[in-house]
Motif scaffolding. Structure first.
Motif, PDB file in Angstrom:
ATOM      1  N   ARG A   1      43.568  34.379  41.479  1.00  0.00           N
ATOM      2  CA  ARG A   1      43.379  35.821  41.349  1.00  0.00           C
ATOM      3  C   ARG A   1      44.433  36.556  42.170  1.00  0.00           C
ATOM      4  O   ARG A   1      45.158  35.964  42.964  1.00  0.00           O
ATOM      5  CB  ARG A   1      41.968  36.216  41.763  1.00  0.00           C
ATOM      6  CG  ARG A   1      41.650  35.930  43.205  1.00  0.00           C
ATOM      7  CD  ARG A   1      40.265  36.410  43.538  1.00  0.00           C
ATOM      8  NE  ARG A   1      39.741  35.656  44.664  1.00  0.00           N
ATOM      9  CZ  ARG A   1      38.690  36.051  45.360  1.00  0.00           C
ATOM     10  NH1 ARG A   1      38.061  37.153  45.046  1.00  0.00           N
ATOM     11  NH2 ARG A   1      38.261  35.325  46.374  1.00  0.00           N
TER      12      ARG A   1
ATOM     13  N   TRP B   1      39.905  42.150  48.928  1.00  0.00           N
ATOM     14  CA  TRP B   1      38.862  42.436  47.946  1.00  0.00           C
ATOM     15  C   TRP B   1      37.613  42.931  48.655  1.00  0.00           C
ATOM     16  O   TRP B   1      37.158  42.307  49.616  1.00  0.00           O
ATOM     17  CB  TRP B   1      38.521  41.177  47.147  1.00  0.00           C
ATOM     18  CG  TRP B   1      39.585  40.847  46.148  1.00  0.00           C
ATOM     19  CD1 TRP B   1      40.703  40.105  46.353  1.00  0.00           C
ATOM     20  CD2 TRP B   1      39.621  41.283  44.797  1.00  0.00           C
ATOM     21  NE1 TRP B   1      41.439  40.051  45.200  1.00  0.00           N
ATOM     22  CE2 TRP B   1      40.795  40.759  44.229  1.00  0.00           C
ATOM     23  CE3 TRP B   1      38.771  42.063  44.012  1.00  0.00           C
ATOM     24  CZ2 TRP B   1      41.145  41.003  42.896  1.00  0.00           C
ATOM     25  CZ3 TRP B   1      39.116  42.284  42.687  1.00  0.00           C
ATOM     26  CH2 TRP B   1      40.304  41.756  42.146  1.00  0.00           C
TER      27      TRP B   1
ATOM     28  N   GLN C   1      34.551  42.178  53.024  1.00  0.00           N
ATOM     29  CA  GLN C   1      35.913  42.248  52.532  1.00  0.00           C
ATOM     30  C   GLN C   1      36.518  40.865  52.699  1.00  0.00           C
ATOM     31  O   GLN C   1      36.337  40.223  53.732  1.00  0.00           O
ATOM     32  CB  GLN C   1      36.719  43.306  53.283  1.00  0.00           C
ATOM     33  CG  GLN C   1      36.236  44.709  52.957  1.00  0.00           C
ATOM     34  CD  GLN C   1      37.106  45.786  53.556  1.00  0.00           C
ATOM     35  OE1 GLN C   1      37.925  45.541  54.435  1.00  0.00           O
ATOM     36  NE2 GLN C   1      36.927  47.007  53.073  1.00  0.00           N
TER      37      GLN C   1
ATOM     38  N   ALA D   1      33.038  43.561  42.741  1.00  0.00           N
ATOM     39  CA  ALA D   1      34.247  43.371  43.546  1.00  0.00           C
ATOM     40  C   ALA D   1      35.344  44.319  43.088  1.00  0.00           C
ATOM     41  O   ALA D   1      35.484  44.613  41.899  1.00  0.00           O
ATOM     42  CB  ALA D   1      34.731  41.930  43.430  1.00  0.00           C
ATOM     43  N   LYS D   2      36.102  44.795  44.068  1.00  0.00           N
ATOM     44  CA  LYS D   2      37.190  45.721  43.778  1.00  0.00           C
ATOM     45  C   LYS D   2      38.383  45.363  44.653  1.00  0.00           C
ATOM     46  O   LYS D   2      38.238  45.143  45.864  1.00  0.00           O
ATOM     47  CB  LYS D   2      36.733  47.157  44.069  1.00  0.00           C
ATOM     48  CG  LYS D   2      37.790  48.196  43.803  1.00  0.00           C
ATOM     49  CD  LYS D   2      37.262  49.594  44.117  1.00  0.00           C
ATOM     50  CE  LYS D   2      38.351  50.622  43.901  1.00  0.00           C
ATOM     51  NZ  LYS D   2      37.912  51.957  44.296  1.00  0.00           N
ATOM     52  N   TRP D   3      39.556  45.298  44.039  1.00  0.00           N
ATOM     53  CA  TRP D   3      40.776  45.018  44.779  1.00  0.00           C
ATOM     54  C   TRP D   3      41.185  46.274  45.518  1.00  0.00           C
ATOM     55  O   TRP D   3      41.275  47.356  44.933  1.00  0.00           O
ATOM     56  CB  TRP D   3      41.885  44.571  43.825  1.00  0.00           C
ATOM     57  CG  TRP D   3      43.115  44.075  44.507  1.00  0.00           C
ATOM     58  CD1 TRP D   3      43.293  42.854  45.097  1.00  0.00           C
ATOM     59  CD2 TRP D   3      44.350  44.770  44.652  1.00  0.00           C
ATOM     60  NE1 TRP D   3      44.560  42.752  45.612  1.00  0.00           N
ATOM     61  CE2 TRP D   3      45.233  43.920  45.348  1.00  0.00           C
ATOM     62  CE3 TRP D   3      44.785  46.027  44.271  1.00  0.00           C
ATOM     63  CZ2 TRP D   3      46.530  44.285  45.661  1.00  0.00           C
ATOM     64  CZ3 TRP D   3      46.086  46.408  44.589  1.00  0.00           C
ATOM     65  CH2 TRP D   3      46.949  45.533  45.278  1.00  0.00           C
TER      66      TRP D   3
END
Length: 175
Positions: free
Chosen positions: A33, A38, A55, A146-148
């Motif tokens: 990924r 993240w 995180q 989840a978010k980058w």
């Protein structure tokens, strides 16, 4: 508690790795990924666990190691592992034996695997010691969002996890 977090992280890592592949891909072919930080939020239904926020700083090496560790273990323990890919949705069904118990899981993963994704897992455990507060055969649900966020922070290294309470650990050092 730590085991639940590690299981969820392993699932989240495996999700990224399998997202772009046809269902016949092997663990060795799995891509990694997007590197960086993240933000992950996990909620649990049917279990006496509070929501978890963390995180996670990752790079290609971290993802490859987690895939090798958790992916290989699950192949040996699982009698069924089916994955279907349709657009930006992945559906996975598995039956895995851990100790004296067998867990049946259904997972649906949606989103962009280099920006943001959601994982919804429904699982049922039969046999062996039961999870506290969960009756045998009672389904439980876990959702991972989840978010980058961007590059890892200056004081972070790949594998670092920072919990909402500030506790820091490194998944590579816990193996």
């Amino acid at each position: 508690h730590r085991q639940s977090i590690m299981t969820a992280l392993a699932l989240a890592t495996s999700v990224f790795a399998t997202a772009a592949l046809p269902t016949t891909a092997s663990a060795a072919e799995m891509p990694t990924r997007k590197s960086g930080l993240w933000d992950m939020k996990m909620t649990f239904e049917g279990r006496k666990l509070p929501p978890q926020a963390m995180q996670h700083c990752v790079d290609a090496k971290t993802d490859k190691l987690m895939n090798a560790q958790y992916g290989g273990m699950s192949k040996e323990a699982c009698s069924k592992q089916d994955m279907q890919v349709s657009g930006n949705t992945i559906t996975m069904d598995s039956v895995c034996k851990f100790g004296e118990g067998t867990t049946t899981s259904h997972s649906v993963i949606t989103g962009s695997f280099d920006q943001a994704y959601t994982v919804k897992v429904t699982s049922t455990r039969e046999g062996g010691p039961q999870r506290p507060g969960v009756a045998a055969g009672q389904p439980t649900q876990m959702t991972i969002e989840a978010k980058w966020l961007g590059p890892c922070k200056a004081d972070q290294k790949p594998g670092d996890i920072v919990m909402a309470n500030g506790m820091k650990m490194n998944v590579l050092e816990m193996q």
